[in-house]
Design a protein around this motif. Structure first.
Motif, PDB file in Angstrom:
ATOM      1  N   ILE A  31      -4.506  27.064  -1.192  1.00 40.14           N
ATOM      2  CA  ILE A  31      -4.436  26.491   0.152  1.00 40.14           C
ATOM      3  C   ILE A  31      -3.215  25.582   0.273  1.00 40.14           C
ATOM      4  O   ILE A  31      -2.481  25.639   1.272  1.00 40.14           O
ATOM      5  CB  ILE A  31      -5.737  25.720   0.460  1.00 40.14           C
ATOM      6  N   ARG A  32      -2.972  24.739  -0.729  1.00 42.35           N
ATOM      7  CA  ARG A  32      -1.813  23.839  -0.674  1.00 42.35           C
ATOM      8  C   ARG A  32      -0.503  24.616  -0.705  1.00 42.35           C
ATOM      9  O   ARG A  32       0.495  24.189  -0.108  1.00 42.35           O
ATOM     10  CB  ARG A  32      -1.862  22.854  -1.845  1.00 42.35           C
ATOM     11  N   SER A  33      -0.486  25.739  -1.389  1.00 46.87           N
ATOM     12  CA  SER A  33       0.760  26.499  -1.504  1.00 46.87           C
ATOM     13  C   SER A  33       1.149  27.209  -0.214  1.00 46.87           C
ATOM     14  O   SER A  33       2.282  27.697  -0.095  1.00 46.87           O
ATOM     15  CB  SER A  33       0.628  27.534  -2.631  1.00 46.87           C
ATOM     16  N   LEU A  34       0.256  27.268   0.754  1.00 44.31           N
ATOM     17  CA  LEU A  34       0.554  27.983   1.993  1.00 44.31           C
ATOM     18  C   LEU A  34       1.583  27.265   2.859  1.00 44.31           C
ATOM     19  O   LEU A  34       2.014  27.810   3.880  1.00 44.31           O
ATOM     20  CB  LEU A  34      -0.733  28.196   2.806  1.00 44.31           C
ATOM     21  N   ASP A  35       1.983  26.048   2.491  1.00 41.69           N
ATOM     22  CA  ASP A  35       3.007  25.358   3.269  1.00 41.69           C
ATOM     23  C   ASP A  35       4.413  25.784   2.878  1.00 41.69           C
ATOM     24  O   ASP A  35       5.392  25.199   3.340  1.00 41.69           O
ATOM     25  CB  ASP A  35       2.850  23.843   3.155  1.00 41.69           C
ATOM     26  N   GLY A  36       4.525  26.814   2.031  1.00 41.93           N
ATOM     27  CA  GLY A  36       5.827  27.371   1.722  1.00 41.93           C
ATOM     28  C   GLY A  36       6.194  27.384   0.255  1.00 41.93           C
ATOM     29  O   GLY A  36       7.311  27.784  -0.089  1.00 41.93           O
ATOM     30  N   ARG A  37       5.304  26.975  -0.611  1.00 43.14           N
ATOM     31  CA  ARG A  37       5.618  26.972  -2.037  1.00 43.14           C
ATOM     32  C   ARG A  37       5.506  28.383  -2.602  1.00 43.14           C
ATOM     33  O   ARG A  37       4.464  29.006  -2.528  1.00 43.14           O
ATOM     34  CB  ARG A  37       4.672  26.035  -2.795  1.00 43.14           C
ATOM     35  N   GLY A  38       6.583  28.849  -3.212  1.00 46.82           N
ATOM     36  CA  GLY A  38       6.543  30.168  -3.823  1.00 46.82           C
ATOM     37  C   GLY A  38       5.691  30.182  -5.072  1.00 46.82           C
ATOM     38  O   GLY A  38       5.044  31.179  -5.387  1.00 46.82           O
ATOM     39  N   LEU A  39       5.689  29.062  -5.814  1.00 49.76           N
ATOM     40  CA  LEU A  39       4.899  28.935  -7.033  1.00 49.76           C
ATOM     41  C   LEU A  39       4.449  27.494  -7.147  1.00 49.76           C
ATOM     42  O   LEU A  39       5.264  26.574  -7.067  1.00 49.76           O
ATOM     43  CB  LEU A  39       5.718  29.326  -8.265  1.00 49.76           C
ATOM     44  N   CYS A  40       3.172  27.300  -7.321  1.00 41.45           N
ATOM     45  CA  CYS A  40       2.595  25.959  -7.426  1.00 41.45           C
ATOM     46  C   CYS A  40       2.016  25.825  -8.831  1.00 41.45           C
ATOM     47  O   CYS A  40       0.838  26.127  -9.067  1.00 41.45           O
ATOM     48  CB  CYS A  40       1.518  25.775  -6.365  1.00 41.45           C
ATOM     49  N   ARG A  41       2.868  25.379  -9.798  1.00 41.55           N
ATOM     50  CA  ARG A  41       2.443  25.327 -11.192  1.00 41.55           C
ATOM     51  C   ARG A  41       3.194  24.217 -11.924  1.00 41.55           C
ATOM     52  O   ARG A  41       4.391  24.359 -12.174  1.00 41.55           O
ATOM     53  CB  ARG A  41       2.706  26.678 -11.869  1.00 41.55           C
ATOM     54  N   PRO A  42       2.509  23.126 -12.247  1.00 42.46           N
ATOM     55  CA  PRO A  42       1.130  22.785 -11.886  1.00 42.46           C
ATOM     56  C   PRO A  42       1.050  22.386 -10.416  1.00 42.46           C
ATOM     57  O   PRO A  42       2.021  21.872  -9.858  1.00 42.46           O
ATOM     58  CB  PRO A  42       0.830  21.588 -12.798  1.00 42.46           C
TER      59      PRO A  42
END
Length: 515
Positions: A271-282
Motif C-alpha cells: 500500500i505504501r509503495s503505491l505512491d510511486g516507489r518502484g521497490l520498497c526494501r526495506p
C-alpha cells in the motif's frame, strides 16, 4: 394478396427492390461495430509513447535483462531468481541496437498488442464493452503505464495469466473449443517463461477447479496446465542444473536473495509503495500520500459487486475464477516476502479488472441504458482516480529521466578518466552504471557476486577497472593502494569516489552513445 404477418424469431427475408423506389437506409444493427479492444490496446501504446517513452532510461533490473542480449554491452551477472523470458522478447531489437529509446518504442507497441490479445481471449465469455472498460482500467494504472515499455517481465506475466484464465473457462464451457485447448498451455508457458514462480501459483486454482468442480471436471486440462508450466520453465530448470547445482539449489538461492520465503505480511508495504516507489526494501518509509492507495481499498468492494453482477447475469464463473486466480497470484507478494514492489501485483490487477469493470458498467447502465446520476458519479470518481494515477506517473517518469542524466554524466566522467570499453566496474551502482558506460560489471560480494577480490585485481592488470564507493564508506581491501577520484557531481553520485588502479591501462575503444 394476403398481408404477411411478422413471426417472432423468424429469419429475416430479403425482398427485391421495387423499381422506382429509393432503397431504404440500412438498419443501424447492420453497422460494423468499432473494434473496441484494438482501440484499447492502441490507446495504451499511445499513452506510453507520449507519457513514458521520451527521455527515460534503463533502471537497474532492466540493465541486467537488456545486457544479456545487447550488442555492445557485456552481460551482467544473472542471479538465481531471474528468468530470461523478457530478454528473449527484446532479443530481435537488441540484435540491431541497444539504444534505450528504440527498446522503449518496441515494447510500447508490443505491450499494446499484448493487451489486445489477452482481452480478445475473453470475447466469447464477456461483453465487449466490459472487456474494453477492463482494459482501460488496467492500462491507466500508473504501474501498468510505467512498466509497459520497460524491459521487465511482470506485465507480460499479467497478460499470460489473464489469457490462461480465459482459455480455461472457454475449455470447460465448450469442449470443442480447439483454440482454447491450444492457447491454455501456451499462455501458462508465457507466464513460466517470464516469472516461473507466478506460473506455479497461477495453475493452482484452475487445476483444482478442473478436478473438484463437477461441471468442469476434465483431468486432461490439468495435464495441459502442467505441460505449459514445464514448457515455459524448461529453460529456467535447465539453467538451474548447468549454473546453480540443481533445481533445489537454485530455489534455495533465489529464496536467500529475496530475504527468505516465509510468513512475512507485506500488505502495508504494498500500500505504501503505491505512491510511486518502484521497490520498497526495506519498506520503513512513512505513508505520506494515502490518497494514492484509495483505489486499492476500493478494489475488494468493487470486485464483490462485480461478482454479484456476474451472478445476476448467469455467468458467475467469469468473475469468481479470475478473482480466485488473482488472489492466488497475490498471496506470495502480500504474505511471503518482506518487501514490496507494485509491479509484482500486475497479474492480480489484470484479472481483477474484469469483475471491477462488470461492476462499474452494471452500476452505470443496468439493462444497457445509462442512468444519468450514476454515470455522472462514476465519471467523476474515475476522473479523480485518473488524475491521481497521472500525477504518480509524472513523478516517476521525471525521476527516471533525472536518473538517466545522472548515470550518463557518471559514465562520461569514467570515460574521461580513461575507464573505457573494454572495462570493468565493481562496487555500489556498478551493475547499472556499467551498462551506461559500456563496461562489464563484476561484484565481489552480495547477491550479484561473480568474482573474487584477487580476480578483480588481476583484471586491473589487463584492462581499465573502477571500484565505486559511496560517500562515508571506506575503500575495501581490494582497492588498497588505488587512487580515488570523484565520480560525478550529480544527485545520484554526489560524494561517490571511483577507485582506479595506480597505472590503469587505457585501451582505446569506441565510447558508446549515451543510453
Amino acid at each position: 394478396m394476403e398481408e404477411s404477418r411478422s413471426v417472432p424469431n423468424a429469419p429475416a427475408v430479403r425482398t427485391a427492390p421495387v423499381p422506382g423506389r429509393r432503397p431504404s437506409a440500412a438498419p443501424r444493427s447492420t453497422a460494423r461495430p468499432l473494434p473496441w479492444l484494438a482501440l484499447t490496446g492502441a490507446a495504451f501504446t499511445v499513452l506510453q509513447l507520449v507519457l513514458v517513452v521520451p527521455g527515460t532510461g534503463l533502471g537497474w533490473d532492466e540493465t541486467v535483462y537488456a545486457s544479456q542480449v545487447a550488442r555492445d554491452v557485456p552481460a551482467a551477472f544473472f542471479s538465481a531468481p531471474r528468468a530470461r523470458g523478457i530478454t528473449y522478447l527484446i532479443a530481435p531489437v537488441a540484435a540491431l541496437t541497444s539504444a534505450t529509446t528504440v527498446l522503449r518504442l518496441a515494447l510500447a507497441v508490443l505491450s499494446g498488442v499484448g493487451l489486445w490479445a489477452a482481452l480478445r481471449v475473453w470475447r466469447p465469455l464477456l461483453p465487449t464493452r466490459v472487456l474494453a472498460l477492463a482494459g482501460a482500467l488496467f492500462a491507466t494504472l500508473w504501474i501498468t503505464l510505467y512498466y509497459g515499455p520497460q524491459v521487465m517481465p511482470n506485465l507480460w506475466s499479467a497478460y499470460g495469466a489473464l489469457a490462461a484464465t480465459g482459455y480455461f473457462l472457454r475449455s470447460v464451457r465448450d469442449r470443442t473449443d480447439r483454440r482454447a485447448l491450444v492457447g491454455l498451455p501456451l499462455a501458462v508457458a508465457v507466464v513460466a517463461l517470464m516469472r516461473p514462480p507466478d506460473a506455479g501459483w497461477l495453475v493452482l486454482v484452475p487445476a483444482a477447479a478442473a478436478l473438484a468442480v463437477p461441471r468442469w471436471r476434465r483431468p486432461a486440462l490439468v495435464l495441459l496446465l502442467a505441460g505449459g508450466l514445464l514448457l515455459g520453465a524448461a529453460d529456467w530448470i535447465v539453467e538451474a542444473y548447468t549454473r546453480y547445482g540443481g533445481l533445489l539449489a537454485r530455489l534455495h538461492r533465489a529464496a536467500e536473495i529475496q530475504g527468505g520465503i516465509g510468513w512475512h505480511p507485506a500488505l502495508d508495504d504494498q500500500i505504501r509503495s503505491l505512491d510511486g516507489r518502484g521497490l520498497c526494501r526495506p519498506c520503513d518509509v512513512p505513508w505520506s500520500h494515502p490518497f494514492t492507495a484509495g483505489w486499492f481499498f476500493a478494489l475488494p468492494l468493487l470486485t464483490a459487486v462485480g461478482i454479484r453482477a456476474a451472478v445476476r447475469a448467469r455467468r458467475p464463473a467469469t468473475a469468481v475464477l479470475p478473482t480466485a486466480v488473482a488472489v492466488a497470484l497475490a498471496v506470495p507478494y502480500l504474505f511471503l516476502i518482506d518487501y514490496a514492489a507494485p509491479r509484482f501485483l500486475l497479474p492480480a490487477y489484470a484479472l481483477l479488472s474484469l469483475p471491477v469493470a462488470d461492476a462499474l458498467w452494471r452500476s452505470a447502465a443496468p439493462g444497457g441504458r445509462f442512468r444519468p446520476r450514476a454515470t455522472a458519479l462514476l465519471a467523476g470518481a474515475l476522473a479523480a482516480h485518473l488524475a491521481v494515477q497521472g500525477a504518480v506517473l509524472t513523478g516517476n517518469t521525471a525521476r527516471n529521466r533525472h536518473m538517466r542524466a545522472d548515470f550518463t554524466a557518471a559514465a562520461d566522467a569514467l570515460h574521461a578518466r580513461g575507464v573505457r570499453p573494454p572495462c570493468v566496474l565493481s562496487g555500489d551502482h556498478a551493475v547499472q552504471l556499467a551498462y551506461y558506460a559500456g563496461c562489464a560489471s563484476r561484484q565481489t560480494a552480495g547477491p550479484d557476486a561473480g568474482t573474487s577480490p584477487g580476480e578483480l585485481r588481476a583484471e586491473a592488470a589487463r584492462r581499465p577497472v573502477a571500484l565505486l564507493v559511496p560517500p562515508g564508506d571506506a575503500a575495501p581491501a581490494v582497492a588498497r593502494g588505488w587512487r580515488p577520484v570523484p565520480l560525478s557531481d550529480t544527485d545520484s553520485f554526489r560524494g561517490y569516489r571511483a577507485y582506479l588502479p595506480p597505472a590503469p591501462r587505457t585501451t582505446a575503444g569506441r565510447v558508446p552513445a549515451a543510453r
